[in-house]
Scaffold this motif. Structure first.
Motif, short mmCIF file in Angstrom:
data_model
loop_
_atom_site.label_atom_id
_atom_site.label_comp_id
_atom_site.label_asym_id
_atom_site.label_seq_id
_atom_site.Cartn_x
_atom_site.Cartn_y
_atom_site.Cartn_z
N ASN A 152 0.83 -1.20 0.00
CA ASN A 152 0.00 0.00 0.00
C ASN A 152 0.87 1.26 0.00
OD1 ASN A 152 -2.50 -1.20 -0.23
ND2 ASN A 152 -2.81 -1.38 1.98
N GLU A 153 1.97 1.21 0.71
CA GLU A 153 2.86 2.38 0.67
C GLU A 153 3.55 2.50 -0.69
OE1 GLU A 153 5.07 2.68 4.67
OE2 GLU A 153 3.92 4.50 4.30
N ASN B 254 1.05 4.17 -2.83
CA ASN B 254 0.90 5.61 -2.59
C ASN B 254 2.06 6.40 -3.22
OD1 ASN B 254 -1.28 4.77 -1.15
ND2 ASN B 254 -0.37 5.06 0.87
N GLU C 35 1.78 6.41 -7.12
CA GLU C 35 0.86 7.44 -7.63
C GLU C 35 1.61 8.74 -7.87
OE1 GLU C 35 -2.46 7.97 -4.95
OE2 GLU C 35 -3.20 5.96 -5.43
N GLN D 282 -4.62 4.27 5.26
CA GLN D 282 -5.03 3.76 3.95
C GLN D 282 -6.56 3.65 3.87
OE1 GLN D 282 -2.54 3.51 1.96
NE2 GLN D 282 -3.48 2.67 0.11
N ARG E 165 -8.04 6.74 2.58
CA ARG E 165 -7.40 7.31 1.40
C ARG E 165 -8.40 7.73 0.32
NH1 ARG E 165 -2.29 8.43 0.10
NH2 ARG E 165 -1.91 8.41 -2.14
N LYS F 19 -9.12 11.30 -2.49
CA LYS F 19 -9.32 11.11 -3.93
C LYS F 19 -10.67 11.71 -4.35
CE LYS F 19 -6.43 7.03 -4.33
NZ LYS F 19 -5.52 7.41 -5.43
N ILE G 48 -5.97 2.71 -6.94
CA ILE G 48 -5.01 2.85 -5.85
C ILE G 48 -3.63 2.56 -6.41
CG2 ILE G 48 -4.27 1.96 -3.59
CD1 ILE G 48 -6.96 3.39 -3.45
N GLY G 49 -2.78 3.54 -6.44
CA GLY G 49 -1.40 3.31 -6.85
C GLY G 49 -1.20 3.15 -8.34
#
Ligand code: UDX
Length: 426
Positions: free
Chosen positions: A215-216, A219, A222, A288, A291, A295, A424-425
């Motif tokens: 998940n990091e 991020n 992105e 997260q 998140r 957006k 996501i990402g």
């Protein structure tokens, strides 16, 4: 009891207990399963399965003759020797595991050296030692479960591994427990009790770490113009990393990961060791889950008065479990920003009604999307991919904006249909 196979006692008929009972019955064992709630025992005895788990109702009905449900512990002690403890160990406010139900079971068992507790419940490392001190006669075997909701029956029947932990005086019981799993095709790992307890917590903490890590990466991707799905594919082909649990999303939920990560962190803390990595795993996961809010704001500006549809409440598909589900955190957060939130889930919304206070619970995805300024896909239920996004959905929504919290929808098709798509990402 008619068969030669070892009869099995199951104590606590929740999700783990019922899956365990049904699977042992399927393997040919007579099973006596005990719960303290009379209504639950009555409905189970009628063949009613109170949770959503694929294949479980069929297993229970097919093995009805070998499966007995009771409230009577004396009955279980009389008919079986291996007592699989499957009561829940929910987190306390401080992050420790609440062992009161385990303690209650131990108090009821007495000290007979003919019986052994086989611990399936997830317990802190050291629990086995504590119970053995308290009940010196009783055998003790640690046999943690690694079942995933939605594929529990398959996981039981085709385990990656079975862990059986015992200390010296319970070796004979451990042999009997290991023998139960011999018909299955997974390796059996024999350890001492504390190590078996640690295998369970460390496995879940590691998987949770893998998720927070990806998940990091998502991020950061992105920001840097990379696509986390491609990154995960490239990473996962490395044997040492592996492709599983590299799916970026809106954080992990469920009854195990959040609880077990906190429990391990707390357990380490109790010894004076600060498990810093796990502190970050938890923090990253909490952030997260929110998140999607940023957006939405990116495209809608202020969310005051905006109609937001949340697709999915369950913490993952194929379950009605809403424990630590992202949708609950997100709904509260969106309402805090002044949005009107409607939610739809094919099985889990009703059970979440109380926790989703202030949101509108819809009967269908179409109803949730009607007039919505944006949709957030929270749980990857297959029916959400099958919606007619380009036609029906686009026609219903006030603004065609989708935040795909699981990178689950067809991004190209949505963009072609004129949607503003945020994954996501990527
Ligand atoms: C987990 C463990 O997998 C299981 O071995 C243990 O016994 C209990 O806890 P479960 O909670 O049923 O099982 O769910 P799992 O399928 O592992 O998923 C947990 C959470 O992580 C879900 O919220 C899921 O959406 C999320 N997840 C999983 C990701 O965000 N990315 C992934 O790549 C995998």
């Amino acid at each position: 009891m008619g068969t030669e196979k070892e009869p099995i006692g199951v104590i606590g008929v929740g999700w783990v207990g019922l899956c365990t009972a049904a699977c042992f019955a399927e393997l040919g064992h007579d099973v006596v399963a005990r719960d303290i709630l009379p209504e639950k025992v009555e409905s189970l005895s009628r063949g009613e399965v109170p949770m959503h788990e694929p294949g479980l109702p069929e297993l229970v009905s097919r093995n009805a003759e070998r499966l007995t449900f009771t409230t009577d512990m004396a009955d279980v002690l009389d008919r079986t020797r291996l007592l699989f403890c499957c009561v829940d160990t929910p987190p306390t406010y401080s992050g420790d595991a609440d062992l009161s139900r385990v303690e209650a079971v131990v108090d009821e068992l007495g000290d007979s050296d003919e019986h052994a507790i086989v611990m399936k419940s997830t317990v802190p490392v050291g629990t086995g030692r504590w119970i053995q001190r308290k009940r010196e006669g009783l055998g003790y075997v640690s046999n943690p479960e690694f079942l995933k909701e939605g594929s529990a029956i398959k996981d039981f029947m085709h385990p990656d591994r079975v862990v059986v932990g015992a200390d010296e005086h319970s070796e004979a019981f451990a042999d009997r427990v290991a023998a139960l799993y011999e018909p299955l095709d997974g390796p059996i790992v024999r350890t001492d009790v504390a190590s078996a307890e640690m295998v369970k917590l460390a496995s879940n903490a590691f998987l949770a770490t893998k998720i927070s890590f990806i998940n990091e990466i998502a991020n950061v991707s992105e920001e840097l113009g990379a696509d986390v799905s491609e990154v995960a594919r490239g990473m996962g082909l490395d044997d040492r990393i592996g492709p599983k649990f590299l799916q970026a999303g809106l954080g992990f939920g469920g009854s195990c990961f959040p609880k077990d990560v906190s429990a391990l962190k707390q357990l380490a803390g109790n010894t004076g060791y600060a498990f810093q990595l796990l502190t970050s795993v938890i923090e990253v996961n909490d952030l997260q889950k929110r998140r999607a809010v940023g957006k939405l704001q990116k495209h809608l500006g202020s969310l005051v008065g905006k109609e937001i549809a949340l697709l999915g409440v369950a913490f993952k598909p194929d379950t009605d479990d809403i424990r630590e589900a992202t949708a609950l955190v997100l709904a509260a957060r969106l309402q805090g920003e002044g949005a009107h939130v409607r939610v739809y889930d094919p099985v889990a919304a009703e059970g979440a009604r109380e926790m989703l206070g202030g949101t509108v619970i819809c009967e269908s995805a179409a109803e949730a999307l009607d007039g919505a300024d944006a949709a957030v896909l929270v749980t990857e239920w297959p029916e959400f991919a099958e919606l007619d996004w380009a036609g029906d959905v686009k026609g219903r929504m006030a603004q065609p904006i989708v935040v795909d919290g699981r990178n689950f929808l067809d991004r190209e098709a949505l963009r072609e249909a004129g949607f503003t798509y945020e994954g996501i990402g990527r």
